[in-house]
Design a protein around this motif. Structure first.
Motif: not given
Length: 529
Positions: A406-418
């Motif tokens: 079991r794995l959850l992929l988390v993309l952190n630092k979404s506040d840095l996205l355009p």
């Protein structure tokens, strides 16, 4: 009527009269109780029958369990230590009534199970100790099955100490050992062994899911399930024994062995289902292992601090800050978990970081759930691509045996996205966006964690779970014995295999357990429980 062969008659047994809790004190009334394992006992002469009895309702002395500390009366503080509004001190044993009279003299015992306000005094000096509520629980209608008394005193340390010293001066009383109250309840048939374990788990529960599971086990769900299985085995054994003794008689019903075989097959299926699910109950009791992994500087330590709501890990913009595995127990969406922060996965720049990476990879292999963290603003970096190729994609594809980690992929630092770019990489596997800095996306992550942990730990509302390795051991032993039954060429050996299988179920709920096993179970209780 059940028929028993001569192999079950080592000696003639006399009809047994059993003392049950609803009998009045001193009155030995014979009753026909229902036993969790319906034992087959022959009576005198040629008449054969079933004697049913219940260790939950009757005293356990008949099963080889003498009441611990027989004749002694114990006392202890049952509430927590330290200053509090009310402290509860309890006694259990034949001298409980004398102890209650000694501290409230010259008053008589209060009505059973009714709280009364009494002045407590030291029986030696007559000095007043406290004005308290006292309760009287005459046996066997009490938690332990013995005469019990409770003193609800004010929770100051001096008051508690004075009452305990006063009880210690009463002849026949001694301080209780850890878990001794519950052990006496087990010895007197008030609780089965699985219910005792449920009580211990309830006391130590820290999450909502643990509380629900422990309460259901304390209510007897697992024990009731095992008693139903034991009854099935008893009927199958009776059919096999009947065929051994009367296979040549014309009055024996047809298909007796076929019926026993059918019952055994159904039981094998049920046992297999629970054994395949055994790890879920153990994870619910001890916590699932959740490992946070990813390349350096992806925000792993920030996520661990966010989920644990305390500064567990050092957060720094310098890559490779975390060198060792940092662990902390947490409550994730109502489920217990052991959260591990690991070193960033990359080619180590020194021997210390290389060792940290090796330990991180080892924890990944042991993880129940992987929280894979990537920097949403830096997905094209070599470290991110390597992590996707070596950890994320293989976990999603599964290993050759067909099991998926079991794995959850988390993309952190979404506040840095355009601004306006909600999905940084549509080709990525299923993922969650999160900003550990602002907390945006945390609710979605917690909801996803709840679903994953529910699958890992099981849902207590769906049925009894096996929460201890002892449960799994006895169910596996029962299943192995049923396999020997199917393979047996001789009916006597088949009958013996059924008796072995039934014995494993008896050991699981408490019948025939050794003192060593009981010591292990009760040592986790605190003094006063």
């Amino acid at each position: 009527k059940a028929v028993v062969s001569d192999s079950l008659r080592p000696r003639e047994l006399q009809p047994t009269r059993l003392l049950c809790p609803w009998d009045s004190p001193g009155k030995n009334t014979g009753v026909d109780c229902h036993f969790l394992l319906q034992g087959i006992f022959p009576t005198q002469g040629s008449n054969l029958g079933l004697l049913h009895f219940s260790p939950r309702l009757c005293t356990r002395q008949a099963s080889g369990y003498p009441a611990p500390g027989s004749g002694a009366t114990i006392f202890a503080l049952s509430s927590g230590q330290g200053r509090c509004g009310i402290a509860v001190i309890r006694t259990s044993g034949p001298a409980s009534g004398h102890a209650l009279r000694s501290l409230t003299a010259p008053r008589d015992l209060p009505p059973a199970r009714k709280a009364c306000l009494r002045l407590l005094s030291d029986p030696r000096s007559g000095e007043p100790l406290d004005r308290a509520l006292v309760l009287w629980f005459p046996g066997p209608q009490s938690f332990t099955g013995e005469d019990c008394a409770e003193f609800h005193v004010h929770g100051g340390p001096a008051v508690v100490s004075g009452v305990l010293q006063a009880l210690g001066s009463v002849p026949g009383l001694r301080p209780a050992e850890a878990g001794e109250f519950t052990r006496r309840a087990f010895a007197h048939g008030k609780l089965s062994l699985t219910e005792v374990e449920g009580l211990a788990d309830l006391i130590h529960s820290e999450t909502e899911a643990q509380r629900r599971q422990a309460l259901r086990q304390l209510d007897g769900e697992l024990g009731d399930l095992c008693r139903g299985w034991a009854e099935t085995l008893t009927k199958a054994l009776a059919h096999v024994e009947a065929y051994i003794d009367f296979s040549e008689d014309d009055n024996l019903e047809e298909g007796v062995l076929d019926q026993a075989d059918s019952e055994v097959r159904r039981l094998e299926v049920a046992l297999g289902v629970h054994l395949r699910d055994a790890r879920r109950g153990q994870r619910l009791r001890s916590g699932a292992h959740v490992v946070v992994a990813g390349p350096p500087n992806a925000g792993k330590s920030s996520l661990v601090n966010l989920l644990s709501r305390k500064p567990v890990s050092i957060v720094s913009p310098e890559p490779g800050t975390t060198r060792d595995v940092l662990e902390t127990p947490v409550d994730l969406a109502g489920f217990p978990a052991l959260l591990s922060d690991t070193a960033g996965l990359r080619e180590g720049v020194g021997p210390v970081e290389q060792e940290g990476v090796r330990r991180a990879q080892k924890r990944l292999e042991q993880a129940d759930l992987i929280l894979a963290v990537l920097d949403a603003s830096d997905l094209a970096s070599p470290a991110s691509c390597n992590f996707l190729d070596t950890v994320v994609i293989p976990a999603g594809a599964g290993n050759p045996s067909g099991s998926h980690q079991r794995l959850l992929l988390v993309l952190n630092k979404s506040d840095l996205l355009p601004a306006g770019r909600s999905d940084p990489h549509p080709d990525l596997p299923s993922h969650l966006l999160l900003s550990c800095l602002t907390g945006e996306g945390l609710d979605g992550l917690l909801e996803a964690l709840k679903k994953e942990l529910a699958a890992l730990c099981g849902d207590p509302s769906t049925g009894p779970l096996l929460t201890r390795s002892r449960h799994q051991h006895h169910l596996q032993g029962c299943l192995d014995a049923l396999g020997q039954y199917r393979q047996a060429k001789d009916l006597a050996l088949a009958a013996e295999a059924l008796r072995v299988a039934r014995g494993h179920l008896s050991h699981l709920t408490g019948g025939g357990g050794t003192e060593e096993i009981l010591d292990i179970i009760f040592r986790d209780f605190c003094v006063g429980k």
